[in-house]
Design a protein around this motif. Structure first.
Motif, PDB file in Angstrom:
ATOM      1  N   ARG A   2     -19.281 -18.653 -15.664  1.00  0.00           N
ATOM      2  CA  ARG A   2     -20.514 -18.964 -16.405  1.00  0.00           C
ATOM      3  C   ARG A   2     -21.690 -18.170 -15.824  1.00  0.00           C
ATOM      4  NH1 ARG A   2     -21.798 -20.291 -21.204  1.00  0.00           N
ATOM      5  NH2 ARG A   2     -19.928 -21.572 -21.268  1.00  0.00           N
ATOM      6  N   LEU A   3     -21.742 -18.084 -14.494  1.00  0.00           N
ATOM      7  CA  LEU A   3     -22.854 -17.364 -13.848  1.00  0.00           C
ATOM      8  C   LEU A   3     -22.793 -15.861 -14.135  1.00  0.00           C
ATOM      9  CD1 LEU A   3     -23.181 -19.127 -10.380  1.00  0.00           C
ATOM     10  CD2 LEU A   3     -24.427 -19.570 -12.504  1.00  0.00           C
ATOM     11  N   VAL A   4     -21.578 -15.322 -14.153  1.00  0.00           N
ATOM     12  CA  VAL A   4     -21.420 -13.899 -14.456  1.00  0.00           C
ATOM     13  C   VAL A   4     -21.886 -13.635 -15.890  1.00  0.00           C
ATOM     14  CG1 VAL A   4     -19.714 -12.073 -14.824  1.00  0.00           C
ATOM     15  CG2 VAL A   4     -19.577 -13.504 -12.785  1.00  0.00           C
ATOM     16  N   ARG A   5     -21.500 -14.543 -16.776  1.00  0.00           N
ATOM     17  CA  ARG A   5     -21.897 -14.407 -18.171  1.00  0.00           C
ATOM     18  C   ARG A   5     -23.423 -14.498 -18.321  1.00  0.00           C
ATOM     19  NH1 ARG A   5     -18.522 -17.397 -22.913  1.00  0.00           N
ATOM     20  NH2 ARG A   5     -19.567 -16.330 -24.611  1.00  0.00           N
ATOM     21  N   TYR A   6     -24.011 -15.453 -17.597  1.00  0.00           N
ATOM     22  CA  TYR A   6     -25.472 -15.600 -17.671  1.00  0.00           C
ATOM     23  C   TYR A   6     -26.172 -14.368 -17.081  1.00  0.00           C
ATOM     24  CZ  TYR A   6     -30.213 -17.199 -17.403  1.00  0.00           C
ATOM     25  OH  TYR A   6     -31.576 -17.265 -17.560  1.00  0.00           O
ATOM     26  N   ALA A   7     -25.610 -13.826 -16.001  1.00  0.00           N
ATOM     27  CA  ALA A   7     -26.201 -12.622 -15.396  1.00  0.00           C
ATOM     28  C   ALA A   7     -26.257 -11.511 -16.448  1.00  0.00           C
ATOM     29  CB  ALA A   7     -25.389 -12.184 -14.179  1.00  0.00           C
ATOM     30  N   GLY A   8     -25.147 -11.335 -17.155  1.00  0.00           N
ATOM     31  CA  GLY A   8     -25.096 -10.280 -18.162  1.00  0.00           C
ATOM     32  C   GLY A   8     -26.073 -10.506 -19.296  1.00  0.00           C
ATOM     33  N   ALA A   9     -26.129 -11.738 -19.787  1.00  0.00           N
ATOM     34  CA  ALA A   9     -26.990 -12.025 -20.944  1.00  0.00           C
ATOM     35  C   ALA A   9     -28.467 -11.970 -20.586  1.00  0.00           C
ATOM     36  CB  ALA A   9     -26.634 -13.393 -21.528  1.00  0.00           C
ATOM     37  N   SER A  10     -28.802 -12.375 -19.340  1.00  0.00           N
ATOM     38  CA  SER A  10     -30.219 -12.448 -18.954  1.00  0.00           C
ATOM     39  C   SER A  10     -30.706 -11.163 -18.291  1.00  0.00           C
ATOM     40  CB  SER A  10     -30.433 -13.611 -17.979  1.00  0.00           C
ATOM     41  OG  SER A  10     -29.799 -13.322 -16.733  1.00  0.00           O
ATOM     42  N   GLY A  11     -29.760 -10.373 -17.776  1.00  0.00           N
ATOM     43  CA  GLY A  11     -30.157  -9.153 -17.057  1.00  0.00           C
ATOM     44  C   GLY A  11     -30.500  -9.393 -15.605  1.00  0.00           C
ATOM     45  N   ASP A  20     -36.519 -16.594 -39.256  1.00  0.00           N
ATOM     46  CA  ASP A  20     -35.245 -15.999 -38.824  1.00  0.00           C
ATOM     47  C   ASP A  20     -34.746 -16.859 -37.659  1.00  0.00           C
ATOM     48  OD1 ASP A  20     -33.099 -14.191 -38.196  1.00  0.00           O
ATOM     49  OD2 ASP A  20     -34.344 -12.516 -38.905  1.00  0.00           O
ATOM     50  N   VAL A  21     -33.577 -16.496 -37.106  1.00  0.00           N
ATOM     51  CA  VAL A  21     -33.089 -17.273 -35.962  1.00  0.00           C
ATOM     52  C   VAL A  21     -34.105 -17.201 -34.822  1.00  0.00           C
ATOM     53  CG1 VAL A  21     -30.623 -17.130 -36.478  1.00  0.00           C
ATOM     54  CG2 VAL A  21     -31.701 -15.313 -35.106  1.00  0.00           C
ATOM     55  N   ILE A  22     -34.207 -18.300 -34.078  1.00  0.00           N
ATOM     56  CA  ILE A  22     -35.139 -18.345 -32.947  1.00  0.00           C
ATOM     57  C   ILE A  22     -34.341 -18.247 -31.650  1.00  0.00           C
ATOM     58  CG2 ILE A  22     -36.897 -19.606 -34.226  1.00  0.00           C
ATOM     59  CD1 ILE A  22     -36.054 -22.151 -32.700  1.00  0.00           C
ATOM     60  N   ALA A  23     -35.055 -17.960 -30.569  1.00  0.00           N
ATOM     61  CA  ALA A  23     -34.411 -17.809 -29.261  1.00  0.00           C
ATOM     62  C   ALA A  23     -34.529 -19.107 -28.476  1.00  0.00           C
ATOM     63  CB  ALA A  23     -35.084 -16.676 -28.490  1.00  0.00           C
ATOM     64  N   PRO A  24     -33.544 -19.421 -27.618  1.00  0.00           N
ATOM     65  CA  PRO A  24     -33.695 -20.573 -26.723  1.00  0.00           C
ATOM     66  C   PRO A  24     -34.978 -20.422 -25.891  1.00  0.00           C
ATOM     67  CG  PRO A  24     -31.430 -19.766 -26.660  1.00  0.00           C
ATOM     68  CD  PRO A  24     -32.230 -18.752 -27.437  1.00  0.00           C
ATOM     69  N   PRO A  25     -35.567 -21.561 -25.481  1.00  0.00           N
ATOM     70  CA  PRO A  25     -36.902 -21.526 -24.858  1.00  0.00           C
ATOM     71  C   PRO A  25     -37.045 -20.584 -23.667  1.00  0.00           C
ATOM     72  CG  PRO A  25     -36.207 -23.797 -25.254  1.00  0.00           C
ATOM     73  CD  PRO A  25     -35.051 -22.933 -25.643  1.00  0.00           C
ATOM     74  N   THR A  26     -35.993 -20.484 -22.832  1.00  0.00           N
ATOM     75  CA  THR A  26     -36.148 -19.670 -21.623  1.00  0.00           C
ATOM     76  C   THR A  26     -35.751 -18.207 -21.826  1.00  0.00           C
ATOM     77  OG1 THR A  26     -33.919 -20.219 -20.832  1.00  0.00           O
ATOM     78  CG2 THR A  26     -35.706 -21.665 -20.112  1.00  0.00           C
ATOM     79  N   PHE A  27     -35.316 -17.871 -23.035  1.00  0.00           N
ATOM     80  CA  PHE A  27     -34.907 -16.487 -23.315  1.00  0.00           C
ATOM     81  C   PHE A  27     -35.998 -15.482 -22.951  1.00  0.00           C
ATOM     82  CE2 PHE A  27     -35.056 -12.889 -26.311  1.00  0.00           C
ATOM     83  CZ  PHE A  27     -33.810 -12.315 -26.110  1.00  0.00           C
ATOM     84  N   VAL A  28     -37.228 -15.835 -23.241  1.00  0.00           N
ATOM     85  CA  VAL A  28     -38.354 -14.902 -23.055  1.00  0.00           C
ATOM     86  C   VAL A  28     -38.485 -14.455 -21.594  1.00  0.00           C
ATOM     87  CG1 VAL A  28     -40.141 -16.690 -22.740  1.00  0.00           C
ATOM     88  CG2 VAL A  28     -40.762 -14.474 -23.731  1.00  0.00           C
ATOM     89  N   PHE A  29     -37.972 -15.273 -20.674  1.00  0.00           N
ATOM     90  CA  PHE A  29     -38.046 -14.885 -19.261  1.00  0.00           C
ATOM     91  C   PHE A  29     -37.264 -13.600 -18.988  1.00  0.00           C
ATOM     92  CE2 PHE A  29     -36.866 -14.998 -14.760  1.00  0.00           C
ATOM     93  CZ  PHE A  29     -38.111 -15.194 -14.191  1.00  0.00           C
ATOM     94  N   ARG A  58     -27.901 -14.475 -29.839  1.00  0.00           N
ATOM     95  CA  ARG A  58     -26.587 -15.134 -29.872  1.00  0.00           C
ATOM     96  C   ARG A  58     -25.907 -15.046 -28.500  1.00  0.00           C
ATOM     97  NH1 ARG A  58     -22.867 -16.089 -33.891  1.00  0.00           N
ATOM     98  NH2 ARG A  58     -24.080 -14.888 -35.391  1.00  0.00           N
ATOM     99  N   GLU A  59     -25.957 -13.845 -27.914  1.00  0.00           N
ATOM    100  CA  GLU A  59     -25.330 -13.636 -26.603  1.00  0.00           C
ATOM    101  C   GLU A  59     -25.942 -14.571 -25.559  1.00  0.00           C
ATOM    102  OE1 GLU A  59     -26.178  -9.817 -24.899  1.00  0.00           O
ATOM    103  OE2 GLU A  59     -24.757 -10.081 -23.254  1.00  0.00           O
ATOM    104  N   PHE A  60     -27.271 -14.693 -25.587  1.00  0.00           N
ATOM    105  CA  PHE A  60     -27.961 -15.543 -24.613  1.00  0.00           C
ATOM    106  C   PHE A  60     -27.596 -17.012 -24.833  1.00  0.00           C
ATOM    107  CE2 PHE A  60     -31.425 -17.972 -22.798  1.00  0.00           C
ATOM    108  CZ  PHE A  60     -31.648 -17.340 -21.582  1.00  0.00           C
ATOM    109  N   ALA A  61     -27.607 -17.450 -26.113  1.00  0.00           N
ATOM    110  CA  ALA A  61     -27.292 -18.847 -26.437  1.00  0.00           C
ATOM    111  C   ALA A  61     -25.861 -19.178 -25.995  1.00  0.00           C
ATOM    112  CB  ALA A  61     -27.476 -19.105 -27.932  1.00  0.00           C
ATOM    113  N   GLU A  62     -24.927 -18.236 -26.210  1.00  0.00           N
ATOM    114  CA  GLU A  62     -23.536 -18.457 -25.789  1.00  0.00           C
ATOM    115  C   GLU A  62     -23.438 -18.492 -24.270  1.00  0.00           C
ATOM    116  OE1 GLU A  62     -21.278 -16.660 -29.738  1.00  0.00           O
ATOM    117  OE2 GLU A  62     -21.216 -15.495 -27.878  1.00  0.00           O
ATOM    118  N   ALA A  63     -24.222 -17.678 -23.602  1.00  0.00           N
ATOM    119  CA  ALA A  63     -24.177 -17.641 -22.133  1.00  0.00           C
ATOM    120  C   ALA A  63     -24.641 -18.961 -21.523  1.00  0.00           C
ATOM    121  CB  ALA A  63     -25.022 -16.491 -21.590  1.00  0.00           C
ATOM    122  N   ILE A  64     -25.590 -19.637 -22.181  1.00  0.00           N
ATOM    123  CA  ILE A  64     -26.027 -20.943 -21.652  1.00  0.00           C
ATOM    124  C   ILE A  64     -25.238 -22.085 -22.302  1.00  0.00           C
ATOM    125  CG2 ILE A  64     -28.340 -20.114 -21.009  1.00  0.00           C
ATOM    126  CD1 ILE A  64     -29.436 -21.634 -23.506  1.00  0.00           C
TER     127      ILE A  64
END
Lengths: 144, 150
Positions: free
Chosen positions: A27-36, B52-61, B26-32
């Protein structure tokens, strides 16, 4: 914005449904990738221990994202969120085993802020392995 | 070592615009692990009143943290980046970030304090759309732990 909870239906003390969020290394690896955020303390045990941590730790922003879900699941529309803030007090330690760690989130309505704006303050309690991992964890949401 | 107080109030030039894409959301939402349809299903987002689709609240970080990093890595500031930890994080939303947004971040150092030997930096990022309207205000408190022996 279309929150699915009515301002009139909540009072200070109203509890939101609690949730538990499991977190493992994958999960952490996936989050690292998605968040940068590729800081090795979130995926490299050797590096984490070298800098004095007990083990790999979750991204604080990952924990913050999971905690928010208790609020956004409750309102239905995540766009109802007006403010959200946390303090990172203790890390979520994620061991390299089958279970990983679990982030436990409880939340309740702390106060009604504005009858015109229909905003309420939600206070969150976020723990992992019995330790509080986020402090001053608060959200403001606009209800229907 | 005390940080240079003249950096308080300093505003950095706006970042290169970031275009928010549906698939990145989508990638970010799936990651969390968040399956709220407002993040992935345009019709569901529209039913809630979003264009349009919105981003999860912390995505902007994930947009702002690179800017914050650039600010605190400024060698003239004198902060030891290897000792920096994230203290507090706060977001104030005018509206949710959504697919199609083109966002630029303007970062300002709001305060520099020394507490128990730690350097504490408050950085504000104004996340704006091309018209200059603020979409989200992002406040990050960064703590540089005191070096041993200081």
């Amino acid at each position: 914005m279309t929150a699915q909870v009515a301002y009139a239906d909540v009072e200070p003390g109203t509890e939101l449904p609690s949730r538990s969020f499991p977190v493992d290394r994958a999960r952490l690896v996936r989050y690292a990738g998605a968040s940068g955020d590729f800081n090795p303390i979130h995926w490299n045990e050797r590096f984490a221990k070298d800098v004095g941590l007990p083990d790999v730790i979750a991204h604080g922003m990952f924990t913050m994202a999971e905690a928010a879900r208790v609020v956004t699941d409750w309102t239905g529309d995540p766009g109802a969120l007006v403010e959200y803030g946390v303090r990172f007090t203790k890390p979520v330690v994620v061991p390299d085993d089958e279970e990983g760690a679990v982030i436990e989130v409880a939340a309740k309505v702390a106060k009604k802020l504005d009858d015109e704006e229909r905003t309420v303050q939600i206070d969150l309690t976020v723990t992992s392995a019995g330790t509080k991992v986020l402090g001053m964890s608060r959200a403001v949401v606009r209800l229907a | 070592m005390a940080l240079d107080q003249s950096f308080v109030g300093r505003t950095y030039p706006p970042s290169r615009p970031y275009e928010v894409g549906r698939e990145k959301i989508r990638e970010f939402a799936e990651a969390i692990g968040d399956d709220n349809p407002a993040y992935t299903d345009v019709e569901a987002a529209k039913a809630l009143g979003h264009p349009d689709v919105i981003a999860p609240p912390t995505f902007v970080f994930s947009i702002t943290f690179r800017e914050v990093e650039q600010v605190v890595r400024d060698p003239k500031l004198g902060l030891d980046w290897s000792r920096v930890v994230h203290g507090d994080q706060r977001f104030v939303y005018r509206r949710p970030v959504r697919a199609g947004d083109v966002l630029s971040v303007t970062s300002t150092i709001e305060s520099i304090k020394s507490l128990a030997g730690n350097d504490v930096l408050d950085v504000r990022g104004e996340v704006r759309d091309p018209s200059g309207e603020t979409v989200v205000t992002v406040r990050s408190k960064l703590v540089a732990r005191a070096a041993e022996g200081e």
